[in-house]
Motif scaffolding. Sequence first.
Motif, PDB file in Angstrom:
ATOM      1  N   ARG A 192     -42.164-132.911  27.776  1.00 24.10           N
ATOM      2  CA  ARG A 192     -41.646-132.015  26.403  1.00 24.10           C
ATOM      3  C   ARG A 192     -43.002-131.574  25.613  1.00 24.10           C
ATOM      4  O   ARG A 192     -42.900-130.472  25.086  1.00 24.10           O
ATOM      5  N   LEU A 193     -43.847-132.292  25.459  1.00 20.53           N
ATOM      6  CA  LEU A 193     -45.138-131.944  24.760  1.00 20.53           C
ATOM      7  C   LEU A 193     -45.922-130.949  25.654  1.00 20.53           C
ATOM      8  O   LEU A 193     -46.363-129.870  25.059  1.00 20.53           O
ATOM      9  N   LEU A 194     -45.966-130.840  26.971  1.00 18.63           N
ATOM     10  CA  LEU A 194     -46.651-129.922  27.940  1.00 18.63           C
ATOM     11  C   LEU A 194     -45.835-128.692  27.457  1.00 18.63           C
ATOM     12  O   LEU A 194     -46.386-127.556  27.540  1.00 18.63           O
ATOM     13  N   ALA A 195     -44.447-128.770  27.524  1.00 22.75           N
ATOM     14  CA  ALA A 195     -43.836-127.368  27.420  1.00 22.75           C
ATOM     15  C   ALA A 195     -43.956-126.709  26.001  1.00 22.75           C
ATOM     16  O   ALA A 195     -43.913-125.263  25.702  1.00 22.75           O
ATOM     17  N   ASP A 196     -44.569-127.503  25.124  1.00 19.49           N
ATOM     18  CA  ASP A 196     -44.914-127.024  23.582  1.00 19.49           C
ATOM     19  C   ASP A 196     -46.245-126.299  23.865  1.00 19.49           C
ATOM     20  O   ASP A 196     -46.871-125.959  22.633  1.00 19.49           O
ATOM     21  N   GLY A 197     -46.986-126.630  24.903  1.00 20.94           N
ATOM     22  CA  GLY A 197     -48.336-125.835  24.993  1.00 20.94           C
ATOM     23  C   GLY A 197     -49.357-126.796  24.298  1.00 20.94           C
ATOM     24  O   GLY A 197     -50.545-126.678  24.119  1.00 20.94           O
ATOM     25  N   ARG A 198     -49.025-128.300  24.215  1.00 24.39           N
ATOM     26  CA  ARG A 198     -49.931-129.177  23.745  1.00 24.39           C
ATOM     27  C   ARG A 198     -51.432-129.638  24.637  1.00 24.39           C
ATOM     28  O   ARG A 198     -50.811-129.726  25.770  1.00 24.39           O
ATOM     29  N   VAL A 220     -51.468-121.976  28.625  1.00 23.42           N
ATOM     30  CA  VAL A 220     -51.636-121.338  27.283  1.00 23.42           C
ATOM     31  C   VAL A 220     -50.548-120.242  27.077  1.00 23.42           C
ATOM     32  O   VAL A 220     -50.482-119.200  27.788  1.00 23.42           O
ATOM     33  N   LEU A 221     -49.607-120.423  26.153  1.00 20.39           N
ATOM     34  CA  LEU A 221     -48.366-119.401  25.933  1.00 20.39           C
ATOM     35  C   LEU A 221     -48.472-119.169  24.502  1.00 20.39           C
ATOM     36  O   LEU A 221     -48.492-120.364  23.756  1.00 20.39           O
ATOM     37  N   GLN A 222     -48.125-117.916  24.073  1.00 22.40           N
ATOM     38  CA  GLN A 222     -47.750-117.593  23.031  1.00 22.40           C
ATOM     39  C   GLN A 222     -46.546-117.937  22.571  1.00 22.40           C
ATOM     40  O   GLN A 222     -45.606-118.163  23.407  1.00 22.40           O
ATOM     41  N   PRO A 223     -46.323-118.418  21.231  1.00 26.36           N
ATOM     42  CA  PRO A 223     -45.023-118.887  20.958  1.00 26.36           C
ATOM     43  C   PRO A 223     -43.737-118.020  21.242  1.00 26.36           C
ATOM     44  O   PRO A 223     -43.137-118.627  21.480  1.00 26.36           O
ATOM     45  N   SER A 224     -43.901-116.752  21.142  1.00 22.52           N
ATOM     46  CA  SER A 224     -42.835-115.890  21.428  1.00 22.52           C
ATOM     47  C   SER A 224     -42.677-116.016  22.804  1.00 22.52           C
ATOM     48  O   SER A 224     -41.547-115.824  23.210  1.00 22.52           O
ATOM     49  N   VAL A 225     -43.654-116.319  23.743  1.00 23.37           N
ATOM     50  CA  VAL A 225     -43.364-116.403  25.315  1.00 23.37           C
ATOM     51  C   VAL A 225     -42.652-117.626  25.337  1.00 23.37           C
ATOM     52  O   VAL A 225     -41.657-117.702  26.235  1.00 23.37           O
ATOM     53  N   TYR A 240     -50.009-116.655  29.300  1.00 19.14           N
ATOM     54  CA  TYR A 240     -49.171-115.543  29.118  1.00 19.14           C
ATOM     55  C   TYR A 240     -49.537-115.280  27.467  1.00 19.14           C
ATOM     56  O   TYR A 240     -49.121-115.751  26.730  1.00 19.14           O
ATOM     57  N   LEU A 241     -50.463-114.252  27.316  1.00 22.14           N
ATOM     58  CA  LEU A 241     -50.838-113.913  26.238  1.00 22.14           C
ATOM     59  C   LEU A 241     -50.797-112.248  26.171  1.00 22.14           C
ATOM     60  O   LEU A 241     -50.720-111.566  26.893  1.00 22.14           O
ATOM     61  N   LEU A 242     -50.521-111.626  24.776  1.00 19.40           N
ATOM     62  CA  LEU A 242     -50.350-110.544  24.527  1.00 19.40           C
ATOM     63  C   LEU A 242     -51.655-109.824  23.935  1.00 19.40           C
ATOM     64  O   LEU A 242     -52.519-110.460  23.558  1.00 19.40           O
ATOM     65  N   LYS A 243     -51.833-108.620  24.231  1.00 20.46           N
ATOM     66  CA  LYS A 243     -53.169-108.036  23.918  1.00 20.46           C
ATOM     67  C   LYS A 243     -53.475-107.876  22.336  1.00 20.46           C
ATOM     68  O   LYS A 243     -54.452-107.611  22.191  1.00 20.46           O
ATOM     69  N   ASP A 244     -52.458-108.245  21.505  1.00 17.82           N
ATOM     70  CA  ASP A 244     -52.565-108.212  20.143  1.00 17.82           C
ATOM     71  C   ASP A 244     -52.941-109.529  19.528  1.00 17.82           C
ATOM     72  O   ASP A 244     -53.223-109.969  18.422  1.00 17.82           O
ATOM     73  N   VAL A 245     -53.580-110.460  20.583  1.00 24.87           N
ATOM     74  CA  VAL A 245     -53.891-111.933  20.497  1.00 24.87           C
ATOM     75  C   VAL A 245     -55.337-112.012  19.687  1.00 24.87           C
ATOM     76  O   VAL A 245     -56.046-110.941  19.837  1.00 24.87           O
ATOM     77  N   SER A 246     -55.493-112.835  18.873  1.00 26.67           N
ATOM     78  CA  SER A 246     -56.729-112.883  17.835  1.00 26.67           C
ATOM     79  C   SER A 246     -57.989-113.172  19.129  1.00 26.67           C
ATOM     80  O   SER A 246     -57.589-113.930  19.853  1.00 26.67           O
ATOM     81  N   ALA A 297     -40.564-119.077  23.610  1.00 30.81           N
ATOM     82  CA  ALA A 297     -39.421-118.801  23.061  1.00 30.81           C
ATOM     83  C   ALA A 297     -38.546-118.314  24.158  1.00 30.81           C
ATOM     84  O   ALA A 297     -37.343-118.443  24.408  1.00 30.81           O
ATOM     85  N   LYS A 298     -39.148-117.297  24.584  1.00 34.64           N
ATOM     86  CA  LYS A 298     -38.427-116.564  25.988  1.00 34.64           C
ATOM     87  C   LYS A 298     -37.991-117.274  27.111  1.00 34.64           C
ATOM     88  O   LYS A 298     -36.991-117.256  27.703  1.00 34.64           O
ATOM     89  N   VAL A 299     -38.937-118.275  27.428  1.00 30.97           N
ATOM     90  CA  VAL A 299     -38.722-118.767  28.764  1.00 30.97           C
ATOM     91  C   VAL A 299     -37.574-119.861  28.189  1.00 30.97           C
ATOM     92  O   VAL A 299     -36.755-120.235  29.184  1.00 30.97           O
ATOM     93  N   VAL A 300     -37.702-120.680  27.024  1.00 32.18           N
ATOM     94  CA  VAL A 300     -36.518-121.397  26.664  1.00 32.18           C
ATOM     95  C   VAL A 300     -35.027-120.913  26.649  1.00 32.18           C
ATOM     96  O   VAL A 300     -34.214-121.404  27.183  1.00 32.18           O
ATOM     97  N   ALA A 301     -35.312-119.571  26.136  1.00 34.15           N
ATOM     98  CA  ALA A 301     -34.095-119.105  25.974  1.00 34.15           C
ATOM     99  C   ALA A 301     -33.525-118.531  27.274  1.00 34.15           C
ATOM    100  O   ALA A 301     -32.137-118.705  27.516  1.00 34.15           O
ATOM    101  N   ARG A 302     -34.146-118.264  28.287  1.00 32.19           N
ATOM    102  CA  ARG A 302     -33.873-118.119  29.693  1.00 32.19           C
ATOM    103  C   ARG A 302     -33.152-119.006  30.341  1.00 32.19           C
ATOM    104  O   ARG A 302     -32.210-119.028  30.955  1.00 32.19           O
ATOM    105  N   VAL A 303     -33.629-120.106  30.079  1.00 30.85           N
ATOM    106  CA  VAL A 303     -33.316-121.409  30.825  1.00 30.85           C
ATOM    107  C   VAL A 303     -31.991-121.821  30.160  1.00 30.85           C
ATOM    108  O   VAL A 303     -31.119-122.308  31.026  1.00 30.85           O
ATOM    109  N   VAL A 304     -31.939-121.928  28.986  1.00 31.87           N
ATOM    110  CA  VAL A 304     -30.781-122.214  28.241  1.00 31.87           C
ATOM    111  C   VAL A 304     -29.267-121.419  28.562  1.00 31.87           C
ATOM    112  O   VAL A 304     -28.462-122.069  28.710  1.00 31.87           O
TER     113      VAL A 304
END
Length: 212
Positions: free
Chosen positions: A161-167, A125-130, A102-108, A132-139
């Motif tokens: 846990r590393l997969l969830a960080d997009g590693r 492949v997830l942007q950091p802001s995305v 999930y990427l936004l169109k302002d991605v480089s 954060a949103k998934v984690v916040a929803r689950v919390v």
Amino acid sequence: MTVRVLLADDQALFREALTTLLEVQPGIEVVGEAANGEEAVRASAAARPDVVLMDLRMPVLDGIAATARLRATQPDVRVIALTTFDDDEDVLAALRAGAVGYLLKDVSSARLVEALVAAARGETVLQPSVVAKVVARVVRIPADTAPSTHPLSEREVALVRLLADGRSNREIAGALYLAEGTVKNLVSSVLSKLEVRDRTQAALRARDLGIL
């Protein structure tokens, strides 16, 4: 390795600009375009891309519905949502439909190319802001709705846990002091135990189980 890419977006000018940008990148080949989700499904069946860059809000058939249809009919095709919108519902709906990114169109452009290559390798492949949103929803999910047990070993939990960080596999191997081949085997084991098909779904399932 050449990554074959299909572009699905209802804005012709954006598709043309993105095609121009990607075609000069080594290892990337644009094999088709689509103006809506229904066209994307048909074009994907004909062109057999590795990755579809999917806009979410399109006429006829939206990107989320198209992603779900691709997952059901062409499971080897990876979908990255590429959109202007990053509200919680769109993010979660796209991931649940089967998007691996999930990427936004302002991605480089550099990050977009990295994401295409990573997705073709089966990575999330997830942007950091995305993220954060998934984690916040689950919390926000009440703790008593999650099962108290899970099927993963301690090492597999660390991997998830590393997969969830997009590693990437290489990054996970470095963090856990393992060979990349071992990491690939562990990822396969985790997907099997969690009964999911890809890394994104594994991370979401792990959060549902209270592992993360």
